[in-house]
Design an enzyme around this catalytic site. Structure first.
Site, PDB file in Angstrom:
ATOM      1  N   SER A   1       3.279   5.626  42.957  1.00 21.68           N
ATOM      2  CA  SER A   1       4.185   4.851  42.085  1.00 21.68           C
ATOM      3  C   SER A   1       5.818   4.974  42.247  1.00 21.68           C
ATOM      4  CB  SER A   1       3.706   4.745  40.538  1.00 21.68           C
ATOM      5  OG  SER A   1       4.694   4.021  39.891  1.00 21.68           O
ATOM      6  N   HIS A   2       6.642   5.363  41.318  1.00 24.91           N
ATOM      7  CA  HIS A   2       7.802   5.580  41.383  1.00 24.91           C
ATOM      8  C   HIS A   2       8.373   6.937  41.673  1.00 24.91           C
ATOM      9  CE1 HIS A   2       6.160   6.356  37.619  1.00 24.91           C
ATOM     10  NE2 HIS A   2       7.187   7.308  37.202  1.00 24.91           N
TER      11      HIS A   2
ATOM     12  N   ASP B   1       9.617  -0.605  41.841  1.00 32.27           N
ATOM     13  CA  ASP B   1       9.172   0.580  42.097  1.00 32.27           C
ATOM     14  C   ASP B   1       8.504   0.368  43.730  1.00 32.27           C
ATOM     15  OD1 ASP B   1       6.879  -0.385  41.685  1.00 32.27           O
ATOM     16  OD2 ASP B   1       6.015   1.674  40.694  1.00 32.27           O
TER      17      ASP B   1
ATOM     18  N   ASP C   1       5.543   0.834  44.899  1.00 32.35           N
ATOM     19  CA  ASP C   1       4.307  -0.040  45.253  1.00 32.35           C
ATOM     20  C   ASP C   1       4.501  -1.738  44.632  1.00 32.35           C
ATOM     21  OD1 ASP C   1       4.147   1.259  42.584  1.00 32.35           O
ATOM     22  OD2 ASP C   1       2.102   0.877  42.607  1.00 32.35           O
TER      23      ASP C   1
ATOM     24  N   ASP D   1       4.948  -2.574  41.370  1.00 32.87           N
ATOM     25  CA  ASP D   1       4.482  -3.170  40.389  1.00 32.87           C
ATOM     26  C   ASP D   1       5.327  -2.965  39.152  1.00 32.87           C
ATOM     27  OD1 ASP D   1       4.017  -0.327  40.115  1.00 32.87           O
ATOM     28  OD2 ASP D   1       1.944  -0.407  39.496  1.00 32.87           O
ATOM     29  N   ARG D   2       6.339  -2.159  39.202  1.00 29.35           N
ATOM     30  CA  ARG D   2       7.312  -1.818  38.130  1.00 29.35           C
ATOM     31  C   ARG D   2       8.434  -2.585  38.516  1.00 29.35           C
ATOM     32  NH1 ARG D   2       7.704   3.915  35.735  1.00 29.35           N
ATOM     33  NH2 ARG D   2       5.393   4.714  35.522  1.00 29.35           N
TER      34      ARG D   2
ATOM     35  N   LYS E   1       0.096  -4.507  36.926  1.00 28.25           N
ATOM     36  CA  LYS E   1       1.495  -5.213  36.430  1.00 28.25           C
ATOM     37  C   LYS E   1       2.186  -5.553  37.775  1.00 28.25           C
ATOM     38  CE  LYS E   1       3.130  -0.258  36.125  1.00 28.25           C
ATOM     39  NZ  LYS E   1       1.826   0.497  36.108  1.00 28.25           N
TER      40      LYS E   1
HETATM   41  C1  G16 Z   1       1.132   3.995  35.246  1.00 29.34           C
HETATM   42  C2  G16 Z   1       0.209   3.060  34.530  1.00 29.34           C
HETATM   43  C3  G16 Z   1       1.010   2.742  33.449  1.00 29.34           C
HETATM   44  C4  G16 Z   1       1.520   3.674  32.584  1.00 29.34           C
HETATM   45  C5  G16 Z   1       2.407   4.516  33.538  1.00 29.34           C
HETATM   46  C6  G16 Z   1       3.173   5.858  32.769  1.00 29.34           C
HETATM   47  O1  G16 Z   1       1.935   3.426  35.783  1.00 29.34           O
HETATM   48  O2  G16 Z   1      -0.289   2.067  35.358  1.00 29.34           O
HETATM   49  O3  G16 Z   1      -0.072   1.788  32.520  1.00 29.34           O
HETATM   50  O4  G16 Z   1       2.433   3.115  31.457  1.00 29.34           O
HETATM   51  O5  G16 Z   1       1.751   5.099  34.497  1.00 29.34           O
HETATM   52  O6  G16 Z   1       1.761   6.740  32.333  1.00 29.34           O
HETATM   53  P1  G16 Z   1       2.121   8.080  31.593  1.00 29.34           P
HETATM   54  O7  G16 Z   1       3.119   7.833  30.538  1.00 29.34           O
HETATM   55  O8  G16 Z   1       0.768   8.508  31.179  1.00 29.34           O
HETATM   56  O9  G16 Z   1       2.996   8.831  32.672  1.00 29.34           O
HETATM   57  P2  G16 Z   1       2.658   3.704  37.543  1.00 29.34           P
HETATM   58  O10 G16 Z   1       3.505   2.592  37.716  1.00 29.34           O
HETATM   59  O11 G16 Z   1       3.053   4.999  37.246  1.00 29.34           O
HETATM   60  O12 G16 Z   1       1.252   3.459  38.345  1.00 29.34           O
END
Ligand code: G16
Length: 577
Positions: A121-122, A292, A294, A296-297, A393
């Protein structure tokens, strides 16, 4: 077709205890994947073994990632193991790259049994950064908790994996490659696809591209700036926004995917997306957004960098939902937000009499509601927004949703958000992250806090901060019963809810790569707003600060060890609003 069949071998291995998928898959530093023998192989075998052999044999699986360091190596291993485990066809993004929303789209388009998504992700990339791997199921969304638990259980007892070491795939050439394997399965095929086109086609059927084109390149066009942060969103942004909707080429920055994201933190957040925030400040762009790694954000900005919080963003989209043609056709089945996300969306749901679901953190919970036809639009405070067109997302979708609202209302981002606050009141929201905390200490702190708030005397307790008094109305450990299938998810975060609707939430993150991350979320509601006077604005934000002082009091009360307190409050503390 190869001349001699490729050999399939079984390799003995030993399990690792730490392959439990978190909020969204397994995330570790690259060096863990590189240095621990068969670490990746074990997890891939666990994913494949979690799929019933009857479903797996001859099936189609999608594979792609955000292009970060180790992406290519991992794909080569996944291809060899998928073939050896009876998968019939792999659909892989060109060069092994596909955004997370595009993977969801492609899984659904090809009716695959699932997908293997390679992203952290980010989180930063490169040899010293992070890597991640997760399994998405046939609906195109992240695996449910039951599937992730099964993968974890298998990883704890794994003794061997199957692989076809001689199988080499060419990720650079679009089209089909066929391989003959020395096992009982049929020929194995790999298709390298251009996911940009499939994804663009999906968006063409959701938004009014003619209206967007007029907004972005017509006589009264607005100027926009999009920052792909050297992640995977770049090629999609260029194709859709620049080539198709007519934005000038300089509207899109950092659009070449890099395996270390140019050394930056690919996080669409005011702290990290500084190329974008700097270029927005002088007012030459009317709208800005960042994505981000990938894709999605998303982060949405207005002129002069006016920041739209993710919680407000989903509420504003909900309030203007019929600016998006897709929803004019499908209608609106429900709204949802994750529990820590501010309650701004709840107010729109109440006013429009549309059902509102409050789910635990994690997109998989939304996907389940969408599959049941109960949900159309959802969002999370963690910069995720999306609709039921896919089961992830979707950063670019969120941008086109906002541009559709601008095209229809012909107002600035700031005016639209301020109108929203005038109508519904404003939820002030902030989140504090305490990273790399000792896991045992973090768990103990949560246990202490839970004990304290579970005490009957805690409810009705009043906290006075200057002249404002907050009375606790409810305090619990959030538990969710999925309205679609009655699955219960416990332990989803500690909630302290005050009589005016303000909330303090404590939660342990499920995406940290080492140690524990304690998150404290503060959501404070103000009904009356005055915009002319920025001092008044700042005073209103004080309510958040006041709640913060309550939560620090709680933290001290919950914490019996002085050392532990210091760990929590000194390391890598970051906050935003
Ligand atoms: C993932 C999940 C999201 C979640 C986020 C943060 O996002 O897909 O639904 O809100 O992690 O999670 P946490 O608060 O447990 O760190 P991503 O974009 O990181 O894949």
């Amino acid at each position: 077709m190869e001349n001699s069949p490729l050999q399939v071998v079984t390799v003995p291995t030993a399990p690792y205890p730490d392959q439990r998928p978190g909020t969204d898959g397994l995330r570790k530093s690259v060096c863990v994947f590189q240095s621990r023998r068969n670490y990746l192989h074990n997890f891939v075998q666990s994913i494949l073994s979690s799929i019933d052999l009857r479903d797996r044999q001859g099936s189609t699986v999608v594979v792609g990632g955000d292009g970060r360091f180790f992406n290519q190596t991992a794909i080569e291993v996944i291809v060899q193991m998928a073939a050896a485990n009876g998968v019939g066809r792999l659909i892989i993004g060109h060069h092994g790259i596909m955004s997370t929303p595009a993977i969801s789209c492609v899984i659904r388009k090809y009716k695959a049994i699932g997908g293997i998504v390679l992203t952290a992700s980010h989180n930063p990339g490169g040899p010293h950064g992070d890597f991640g791997i997760k399994f998405n199921t046939a609906n195109g969304g992240p695996a449910k908790e039951a599937v992730s638990s099964k993968i974890f259980l298998i990883s704890r007892t794994i003794e061997e994996f199957a692989i076809c070491p001689g199988l080499k795939v060419d990720l650079t050439t679009l089209g089909r490659q066929t391989f003959d394997l020395e096992n009982k399965f049929k020929p194995f095929t790999v298709e390298i696809v251009d996911s940009v086109e499939s994804y663009a086609n999906l968006l063409r059927n959701i938004f009014d591209f003619a209206a967007l084109k007029e907004l972005l390149s017509g006589d009264h066009r607005i100027k926009i700036r999009l920052d792909a942060m050297h992640g995977v969103a770049g090629p999609y942004v260029r194709k859709i926004l620049c080539e198709e909707l007519g934005c000038p080429a300089n509207s899109a920055i950092n659009c070449v995917p890099m395996d270390d994201f140019g050394g930056q933190h690919p996080d669409p957040h005011p702290t990290y997306a500084t190329d974008l925030t700097d270029s927005m400040r002088d007012g030459q762009y009317d709208f800005g957004a960042a994505f981000d790694a990938d894709g999605d954000r998303n982060m949405i900005l207005g002129k002069h960098g006016f920041f739209v919080t993710p919680s407000d963003s989903v509420a504003v989209i909900a309030n203007n939902i019929f600016c998006i043609p897709y929803f004019q056709h499908t209608g609106v089945r429900g709204f949802a937000r994750s529990m820590p996300t501010s309650a701004a969306l709840d107010r729109v749901a109440k006013a429009t009499k549309i059902e509102l679901y409050e789910t635990p953190t994690g997109w998989k919970f939304f996907g389940n509601l969408m599959d049941a036809g109960m949900l159309s639009l959802c969002g999370e405070e963690s910069f995720g927004t999306g609709g039921d067109h896919i089961r992830e997302k979707d950063g670019l979708w969120a941008v086109l949703a906002w541009l559709s609202i601008l095209a229809s209302r012909r107002q600035s981002v700031e005016d639209i958000v301020k109108d929203h606050w005038l109508k519904y009141g404003r939820n002030y929201f902030t989140r504090y992250d305490y990273e790399d905390v000792d896991i045992d200490a973090a768990c103990e702190m949560m246990e202490d806090l839970e004990m304290m708030i579970a005490d009957k005397s805690f409810v009705r307790q009043r906290f006075a901060v200057e002249d404002k008094i907050y009375q606790v109305e409810k305090a619990d450990n959030f538990e969710y019963t999925d309205p679609a299938d009655s699955t219960i998810s416990r332990n989803q975060g500690l909630r302290i809810i005050f009589s005016d609707g303000s909330r303090i939430i404590y939660r342990l993150s499920g995406t940290g790569r080492s140690g524990a991350t304690v998150r404290i979320y503060i959501d404070s509601y103000e009904k009356e707003l005055i915009f002319e006077d920025t001092q008044v604005e700042n005073l209103l934000f004080l309510s958040v600060i006041q709640l913060l002082s309550i939560c620090i009091t709680l933290e001290f009360a919950a914490d019996r060890s002085k050392d532990r307190q210091q760990v929590c409050l000194s390391e890598n503390t970051s906050a935003w609003r």
